[in-house]
Design a protein around this motif. Structure first.
Motif, mmCIF file in Angstrom:
data_model
loop_
_atom_site.group_PDB
_atom_site.id
_atom_site.type_symbol
_atom_site.label_atom_id
_atom_site.label_comp_id
_atom_site.label_asym_id
_atom_site.label_seq_id
_atom_site.Cartn_x
_atom_site.Cartn_y
_atom_site.Cartn_z
ATOM 1 N N ARG A 130 0.839 -1.205 0.000
ATOM 2 C CA ARG A 130 0.000 0.000 0.000
ATOM 3 C C ARG A 130 0.871 1.251 0.000
ATOM 4 N NH1 ARG A 130 -4.184 0.455 4.804
ATOM 5 N NH2 ARG A 130 -4.887 -1.470 3.789
ATOM 6 N N ALA A 131 1.933 1.254 0.802
ATOM 7 C CA ALA A 131 2.825 2.407 0.857
ATOM 8 C C ALA A 131 3.553 2.615 -0.457
ATOM 9 C CB ALA A 131 3.829 2.221 1.997
ATOM 10 N N LEU A 132 3.909 1.523 -1.104
ATOM 11 C CA LEU A 132 4.566 1.627 -2.405
ATOM 12 C C LEU A 132 3.637 2.253 -3.434
ATOM 13 C CD1 LEU A 132 7.143 0.816 -3.995
ATOM 14 C CD2 LEU A 132 6.096 -1.427 -4.355
ATOM 15 N N GLY B 234 3.180 5.951 -2.950
ATOM 16 C CA GLY B 234 4.356 6.792 -3.139
ATOM 17 C C GLY B 234 5.157 7.053 -1.880
ATOM 18 N N LEU B 235 4.787 6.421 -0.781
ATOM 19 C CA LEU B 235 5.527 6.615 0.459
ATOM 20 C C LEU B 235 6.860 5.869 0.416
ATOM 21 C CD1 LEU B 235 5.055 8.191 3.044
ATOM 22 C CD2 LEU B 235 4.039 6.146 4.049
ATOM 23 N N ILE B 236 6.890 4.742 -0.261
ATOM 24 C CA ILE B 236 8.129 4.048 -0.606
ATOM 25 C C ILE B 236 8.442 4.419 -2.048
ATOM 26 C CG2 ILE B 236 9.236 1.804 -0.930
ATOM 27 C CD1 ILE B 236 7.358 0.704 1.233
ATOM 28 N N ASP B 237 9.653 4.901 -2.279
ATOM 29 C CA ASP B 237 9.998 5.451 -3.592
ATOM 30 C C ASP B 237 10.363 4.391 -4.619
ATOM 31 O OD1 ASP B 237 10.339 8.612 -3.127
ATOM 32 O OD2 ASP B 237 11.073 7.541 -1.361
ATOM 33 N N CYS B 238 11.137 3.383 -4.198
ATOM 34 C CA CYS B 238 11.709 2.487 -5.187
ATOM 35 C C CYS B 238 11.930 1.102 -4.603
ATOM 36 C CB CYS B 238 13.018 3.052 -5.738
ATOM 37 S SG CYS B 238 14.291 3.374 -4.499
ATOM 38 N N VAL B 239 12.196 0.152 -5.501
ATOM 39 C CA VAL B 239 12.427 -1.243 -5.129
ATOM 40 C C VAL B 239 13.757 -1.677 -5.728
ATOM 41 C CG1 VAL B 239 11.563 -3.607 -5.296
ATOM 42 C CG2 VAL B 239 9.949 -1.701 -5.069
ATOM 43 N N VAL B 240 14.668 -2.128 -4.878
ATOM 44 C CA VAL B 240 16.008 -2.551 -5.286
ATOM 45 C C VAL B 240 16.347 -3.860 -4.582
ATOM 46 C CG1 VAL B 240 16.842 -0.235 -5.839
ATOM 47 C CG2 VAL B 240 16.983 -1.061 -3.489
ATOM 48 N N SER B 241 17.389 -4.540 -5.029
ATOM 49 C CA SER B 241 17.547 -5.942 -4.621
ATOM 50 C C SER B 241 18.139 -6.139 -3.233
ATOM 51 C CB SER B 241 18.421 -6.673 -5.643
ATOM 52 O OG SER B 241 19.770 -6.248 -5.564
ATOM 53 N N ASP B 242 19.042 -5.277 -2.776
ATOM 54 C CA ASP B 242 19.905 -5.584 -1.629
ATOM 55 C C ASP B 242 20.492 -6.984 -1.804
ATOM 56 O OD1 ASP B 242 21.367 -5.505 0.693
ATOM 57 O OD2 ASP B 242 19.665 -5.785 2.034
#
Length: 449
Positions: free
Chosen positions: A304-306, A309-317
């Motif tokens: 929901r946050a994604l 727009g509350l979470i900006d991006c998704v990356v692997s770590d």
């Protein structure tokens, strides 16, 4: 009519104007024209026409990758990491400053990284610097400025032990000192946010039960540390970024800070958005990472946050290790190395979960391409638009994919996604208009400047 070096024709392409049929002209490695229609009047020395079941994507940007070379190259390495990236549609990655020896906390450390990467890159690679006690004291922050001038994209810090002795964590006072120095030259501070006091008070991790490991890294640890980062950004004005958010409990804090105008960005990772604590098998330490994979209800709140727009991006770590460090023989979550290897499968995992939630491919790609480029300061990437690098991925969104850890290009055959049935396969990846093959070494080292 001008003859271009390459024209890519696709009935479906994800562009800033939305999904549409396009013809993309490429010259000297850059996109020079994007015309509507896959039959637009363009001529070229080479032409690539996508199949009916394929979608043209901008190359992904993964700003959170532990390559580990030099020093722990048996864990990963530039050659294996960048090959895995290309197979997953990632055309640019930014390497984290720790787990290599030396870490990227000095100019010598940065130079060692660059020397180790020379001639090995299948995709483009940039570098983060590190903020550690040795360069975050009142009289030692000039090293941070030197690294910034050399083109690092920002500075990673830990608020709790990092897991390796050569990369120490910052006290609240050192965090403030580093933030003040970084703000003075306009840099970016990126933070592994878990509070050491909360972790110390939690029950220690031990044994094969994932629930016991989860209890050792409670939500309160992220909540307290993120509160400290927000307060530090509020007081110093530094651009702050929360790494690998796993706990939804911190979302109200983040929302309030954003409403106040605190310069704060946030990332999460595919494993937090596609996996759930309830599904982790006993003793399967391939799922261990810090902060941990939490429950399904928490995962729903992250989605929901994604979407909000509350979470900006998704990356692997992507944080691999050798199999022995994962303690697969004992399955002890207390002693196993914490890190998920997901660089190659992130897009397929995210798309599989997204389509089940009614989320479109365009949103997923934006979170994994344009947004990490924006947040990290990587320029010329992340979109199919004139003037940008012709970094592209050809994706078949409906093709079934069964993950086999031993078949991945990562150096070590470990993955929390081993055996998973996913949707979506990257069939080709183009870097500056040239297809990345198994032996490609045309990636470049990029800098912030």
């Amino acid at each position: 009519m001008t003859e271009h070096a390459l024209v890519v024709r696709a009935r479906r392409a994800l562009t800033p104007e939305g999904e549409r049929p396009v013809s993309v002209a490429v010259d000297d490695g850059r996109i020079t024209e994007v015309l509507s229609g896959d039959d637009a009047p363009l001529t070229a020395g080479r032409e690539l026409r996508l199949a009916e079941d394929e979608v043209l994507l901008p190359g992904l940007v993964d700003s959170h990758v532990h390559v580990n070379e030099p020093g722990r190259t048996e864990w990963e390495g530039f050659a294996s990491a960048t090959r895995a990236a290309a197979l997953g549609g990632v055309t640019t990655l930014v390497d984290m400053p720790l787990n290599s020896v030396p870490p990227t906390t000095t100019l010598d450390g940065l130079r060692a990284k660059r020397a180790a990467a020379e001639g090995k890159l299948a995709v483009d690679v940039g570098f983060w610097g590190g903020a550690v006690p040795e360069n975050s004291g009142p009289d030692t922050t000039e090293t941070l400025a030197e690294l910034w001038d050399e083109g690092v994209f920002g500075f990673k810090s830990f608020l709790s032990p990092s897991g390796v002795d050569e990369f120490g964590h910052l006290s609240p006072e050192q965090l403030h000192t580093a933030a003040t120095a970084i703000q003075a030259f306009g840099g970016r501070l990126i933070v592994h946010a878990e509070d050491p006091g909360v972790l110390a008070a939690a029950p220690p991790a031990a044994g094969r039960e994932y629930a016991d490991f989860l209890a050792s890294r409670p939500d309160a640890a992220e909540h307290a540390a993120i509160s400290l980062v927000i307060d530090t950004a509020r007081r110093t004005g530094v651009r702050a970024h929360i790494l690998h958010l796993s706990s939804a409990s911190a979302l109200p804090l983040i929302a309030q800070a954003r409403a106040e105008g605190v310069p704060l960005t946030v990332e999460s990772c595919p494993h937090y958005l596609t996996l759930a604590a309830e599904e982790v098998p006993a003793g399967d330490t391939s799922y261990k990472c810090c902060p941990p994979i939490r429950g399904a209800a928490n995962r729903d709140l992250l989605w929901r946050a994604l979407r909000d727009g509350l979470i900006d991006c998704v990356v692997s770590d992507h944080s691999p290790s050798t199999p022995d460090l994962k303690d697969l023989d004992t399955g002890d979550f207390g002693t196993a190395w914490g890190g998920v290897s997901g660089l190659q499968v992130g897009l397929s995992a995210m798309w599989t979960e997204a389509r089940g939630r009614g989320v479109g491919l365009a949103e997923v790609v934006r979170w994994m391409s344009a947004e990490p480029a924006r947040v990290s300061g990587v320029r010329g990437k992340g979109s199919i638009a004139p003037g940008l690098d012709a970094d592209l991925a050809v994706f078949a969104p409906e093709e079934a994919v069964r993950v086999r850890a031993g078949a991945l290009a990562h150096r070590n055959p470990l993955s929390a996604y081993d055996g998973a049935e996913l949707r979506g396969r990257v069939r080709r990846t183009l870097l500056r208009g040239r297809e990345v093959g198994p032996d490609s070494v045309e990636g470049r080292m990029i800098t912030r400047t």
